[in-house]
Design a protein around this motif. Structure first.
Motif, PDB file in Angstrom:
ATOM      1  N   TRP A   1       0.827  -1.209   0.000  1.00 56.22           N
ATOM      2  CA  TRP A   1       0.000   0.000   0.000  1.00 56.22           C
ATOM      3  C   TRP A   1       0.862   1.260   0.000  1.00 56.22           C
ATOM      4  N   VAL A   2       1.882   1.265   0.854  1.00 57.20           N
ATOM      5  CA  VAL A   2       2.744   2.445   0.951  1.00 57.20           C
ATOM      6  C   VAL A   2       3.488   2.678  -0.354  1.00 57.20           C
ATOM      7  N   PHE A   3       3.995   1.593  -0.956  1.00 59.58           N
ATOM      8  CA  PHE A   3       4.672   1.724  -2.246  1.00 59.58           C
ATOM      9  C   PHE A   3       3.734   2.300  -3.301  1.00 59.58           C
ATOM     10  N   LEU A   4       2.507   1.798  -3.347  1.00 51.66           N
ATOM     11  CA  LEU A   4       1.559   2.294  -4.347  1.00 51.66           C
ATOM     12  C   LEU A   4       1.212   3.757  -4.097  1.00 51.66           C
ATOM     13  N   ALA A   5       1.191   4.167  -2.826  1.00 49.79           N
ATOM     14  CA  ALA A   5       0.933   5.585  -2.523  1.00 49.79           C
ATOM     15  C   ALA A   5       2.016   6.463  -3.133  1.00 49.79           C
ATOM     16  N   SER A   6       3.276   6.021  -3.055  1.00 50.19           N
ATOM     17  CA  SER A   6       4.352   6.806  -3.673  1.00 50.19           C
ATOM     18  C   SER A   6       4.249   6.755  -5.190  1.00 50.19           C
ATOM     19  N   ASP A   7       3.818   5.622  -5.732  1.00 56.50           N
ATOM     20  CA  ASP A   7       3.687   5.491  -7.185  1.00 56.50           C
ATOM     21  C   ASP A   7       2.575   6.388  -7.727  1.00 56.50           C
ATOM     22  N   VAL A   8       1.571   6.650  -6.911  1.00 54.75           N
ATOM     23  CA  VAL A   8       0.522   7.592  -7.302  1.00 54.75           C
ATOM     24  C   VAL A   8       1.137   8.959  -7.594  1.00 54.75           C
ATOM     25  N   VAL A   9       2.108   9.367  -6.769  1.00 56.04           N
ATOM     26  CA  VAL A   9       2.759  10.663  -6.977  1.00 56.04           C
ATOM     27  C   VAL A   9       3.594  10.647  -8.254  1.00 56.04           C
ATOM     28  N   VAL A  10       4.275   9.521  -8.525  1.00 55.40           N
ATOM     29  CA  VAL A  10       5.074   9.422  -9.750  1.00 55.40           C
ATOM     30  C   VAL A  10       4.182   9.593 -10.972  1.00 55.40           C
TER      31      VAL A  10
END
Length: 825
Positions: A655-664
């Motif tokens: 979940w945390v990784f995907l949250a950062s990927d949302v910003v990318v």
């Protein structure tokens, strides 16, 4: 490979995943980069001894020294040095035996080290990056950069080094967020965490989103430099685009750097005044407010651009607003000192010095927050002085932290006399170096020529630079003397320290604790695992078995993180030399190590494609070995997990990784919208192939359905069904990639290349970034199919299939957003 060799063995440091070892590696490596960046500073300060420069450096060498000094200090020293303390002490402070993902922690370090080797090596690849640490467009693309063709490779290496560093940060933030939120000792609620851990928790939350924005900016820049796309060299608002993305990272970075130092100040003020931090709860609230507000003030770095006055005024208000919580923190520290009994030890002196310096840095920063004054001061040495009074005040506190925790890390005490002398030289050197810059504020920033009336101030600053440098030599000498001749440190050398690391031996044992730390009684106790209290009273057999399993079988060694780091380094080094950029060079036939053809196109040396192939080969082997390695890092049986009680570590990590990927992806999509509005929404033409996009939308949505079926089959322990549904997902993903390849080849056949214009650059890069995510998902799916066939994986534990599904659904959702933007609008 679960057992660790002794600390005197080189192998120990290549295979370790233990958080304390990784913390020591971070600290030692960061100090090396401090020396590296400091030597560059001494060189260009010497060059500035006389107005017009002394001739010590050429124009290019001066620009490289200034640029790399900034990059090394901001990226390779400050945050990693704080990360070293966090790696070592956050698990100890919260009562954990290690970080949630020990191998990813080691991988984060190796990415950091290899990124530093790559940026250092850039000097030997034709010359390093010259465009300043902020890398403003269009000076960040080769066609607008001075220097030889060969220098382009060195500049590329700097960009790829930053990319690798950002990947390191991303792994670290995921690890710390999962650990702090799910591995706190029983009875330790969030409000009860030590102040250093609180500061680090907010730091990594800011890192998660800020560095994702930087990752997006660097990806776009690397593609510009390597594949000739036109994000930042096209005009059409590209300079403003870089400013928005970079400073969305850049302003939170100030607090990312300073918050760990602030946490150390809180800890040392409490310890050496003998009282609890005044207004502790309000200080935490103030820190949370700053962390949130840090993402709302980035445009005050852009007051000199064409942004309209109303927006600038709003940003001025938010800038003033973010200073108010800092006022509360400063007064909390002052009142803690006033109400306590201060003991002027070396750690406290450095923390107090940091507070004094930060106050001056903050006050001078208020000038830059006002639009009118910023027009006068922007781009001058006033900014340089303010910036260093803020950032290097953080360094001051970090040095205090090194003295504070040195006895715990090494088991040795240091000489207080030498430490206090070190502080005196440091504080004098600091102010001799940076304060004259306020007086010489009319000097242009990053320019070696200045008026003769400013010469005396620059000469004082240069003297101060050497005094400050000498203070670090004294630091190293003091610590070396401690290691060799220092008396043995007690478990707790500080009378009023109040955090858990001081309750165990110095240095701590490999597994940190005998017994399980608990705060359920209101104070720190070590509970016998067989007597563990749970919500129902007595531990269940499963709880006890899990806890015993933790003690006996937790692994601490793996060589594969080092191998993955080496492979990624080799790949990025190879990519640095692949730039097919057109220069206005025809003669000489060879420029540096790069051959030129008759049209002036760079013909990459065969070494660089070979390095790309070698890097991919190393990655293929090491990632596979990483995936099949039996490595046990069990979750704590009893821990505080609010607000994620029902989510296991790996799922929260995804979940945390995907949250950062949302910003990318948000940055990439934001670049599309920004540039299209700038060019004119209806003037944007990419000849969308709507049928291909629509067909691929159906393909990906269907693949999401097959992933759901795969999870059902895994839960039913149906191996054939699991193989069939995972195989169908793989086939649909390959079909998507095939249709995308046809679409790309058709556009190229029609003469629409990724460098044909900014609209085609954005089309190819944004959809290509999504395709890269699909490709990574397909690699994981193929590996999972291999595991199902070879060892009947995921039938007893279906969770990995669920985690893969979360990633795959995210990739599908991104496509649902991209489809209308590129094919219907």
């Amino acid at each position: 490979m679960g057992d660790l060799p002794p600390k005197r063995s080189l192998k120990r440091w290549l295979v370790t995943t233990n958080h304390k070892d990784v913390g020591v590696l971070y600290l030692a490596t960061a100090l090396f980069f401090l020396v590296f960046g400091g030597v560059l500073a001494l060189v260009f300060r010497t060059h500035l001894w006389e107005a017009g420069g002394t001739g010590l450096l050429s124009d290019s060498q001066y620009n490289q020294s200034v640029s790399l000094h900034g990059l090394l200090m901001v990226f390779w020293f400050l945050s990693p040095f704080a990360s070293g303390f966090a790696n070592y002490f956050v698990p100890l402070q919260i009562g954990a035996k290690d970080l949630a993902f020990p191998r990813l922690n080691a991988l984060s370090y190796w990415f950091y080290l290899f990124s530093g080797i790559l940026v250092g090596g850039s000097f030997f690849l034709g010359g390093s990056f010259e465009g300043g640490w902020t890398m403003y467009a269009p000076l960040n693309v080769p066609v607008y950069s001075p220097g030889t063709v060969a220098a382009t490779i060195g500049s590329n290496a700097t960009i790829f080094a930053l990319l690798l560093f950002t990947l390191s940060i991303t792994l670290g933030t995921i690890n710390f967020l999962v650990t702090i939120h799910r591995s706190r000792a029983e009875g330790m609620g969030l409000w009860n965490m030590p102040m250093f851990t609180w500061s680090w928790l907010l730091t990594v939350w800011m890192m998660l989103f800020a560095f994702a924005a930087l990752l997006a900016a660097l990806l776009l820049l690397a593609i510009d430099r390597t594949f000739l796309t036109q994000y930042f060299g096209s005009g059409d608002g590209s300079s403003l685009l870089w400013g928005h993305i970079f400073w969305f990272f850049g302003h939170p970075e100030v607090y990312i750097v300073f918050f760990p130092a602030l946490g150390i100040m809180f800890e040392t003020f409490q310890t050496f005044t003998g009282r609890r931090l005044v207004g502790r709860k309000w200080v935490i609230i103030a820190m949370v407010l700053v962390a949130v507000q840090s993402f709302l003030v980035w445009m005050h770095h852009m007051f000199l651009t064409t942004i309209n006055l109303e927006i600038k005024t709003l940003m001025m208000a938010t800038t003033i607003g973010i200073s108010l919580p800092f006022d509360l923190m400063v007064f909390a520290l002052i009142y803690t000192m006033v109400k306590g009994r201060v003991r002027f030890t070396t750690p406290f002196l450095f923390s107090l010095g940091a507070l004094v310096l930060f106050i001056l840095g903050g006050i001078t920063g208020v000038f830059l927050g006002a639009v009118v004054l910023d027009y006068e001061f922007r781009g001058t040495y006033w900014v340089v002085a303010h910036f260093h009074y803020v950032m290097v005040s953080g360094v001051t506190a970090l040095v205090g932290g090194l003295y504070y925790w040195w006895p715990k890390i090494t088991g040795k005490m240091y000489s207080e006399t030498l430490g206090k002398l070190n502080f005196a030289v440091y504080f004098i050197g600091f102010n001799l170096l940076y304060f004259p810059m306020f007086l010489a504020w009319e000097t242009p920033r990053r320019v070696f020529d200045y008026g003769e009336s400013m010469e005396i101030f620059h000469q004082i600053a240069t003297v101060g630079a050497f005094v400050l440098g000498a203070s670090f030599l004294m630091l190293f000498a003091t610590l070396a003397h401690s290691l060799v001749k220092g008396p043995r440190a007690p478990d707790n050398p500080w009378k009023y320290s109040r955090t858990a690391e001081w309750a165990i031996p110095s240095p701590p044992p490999l597994d940190n604790w005998t017994g399980r730390p608990s705060y359920s009684s209101g104070r720190l106790e070590f509970v016998d695992d067989s007597q563990t209290a749970t919500d129902g009273g007595v531990a269940t057999e499963a709880d006890v078995a899990t806890t015993h399993h933790e003690e006996e079988h937790a692994d601490h060694a793996s060589i594969w993180p080092f191998g993955i780091g080496l492979g990624t380094f080799t790949l990025f080094l190879g990519l640095s030399g692949l730039t097919p950029y057109v220069f206005d060079y025809v003669e000489p036939k060879y420029e540096g190590s790069v051959a030129l053809n008759d049209s002036g196109m760079i013909e990459p040396n065969v070494v660089y494609p070979a390095l790309v192939g070698l890097g991919l080969a190393i990655l293929a082997v090491t990632l596979f070995k990483f995936g099949v390695e039996q490595f046990d890092a069990p979750e704590a049986a009893v821990a505080e997990r609010w607000p994620f009680e029902g989510v296991d570590n790996t799922k929260l990590g995804v979940w945390v990784f995907l949250a950062s990927d949302v910003v990318v992806f948000g940055a990439a999509i934001g670049a599309l919208i920004f540039m299209r509005l700038n060019v004119g929404w209806n003037e944007w033409h990419i000849d969308a192939m709507t049928f291909h996009g629509l067909f691929n939308t159906y393909v990906l949505l269907t693949s999401s359905f097959t992933v759901i079926l795969a999870l059902v089959m895994a839960e039913r322990k149906n191996k054939r069904g699991l193989l069939a549904t995972m195989g169908a997902t793989l086939a649909l993903g390959l079909l998507f990639m095939g249709v995308k390849a046809i679409e790309y080849s058709t556009k190229i056949g029609d003469g629409h290349y990724w460098f044909s214009g900014v609209e085609y650059s954005i089309y190819f890069v944004t959809t290509g970034l999504h395709a890269l995510h699909v490709l990574l998902g397909l690699i994981v799916a193929a590996f999972m199919i291999y595991r199902i066939v070879s060892v009947d994986a995921y039938l007893e534990d279906s969770r990995p299939v669920e985690y893969f599904g979360l990633y795959w659904h995210f990739v599908d959702i991104v496509w649902v957003v991209l489809f209308p933007l590129f094919y219907l609008m």
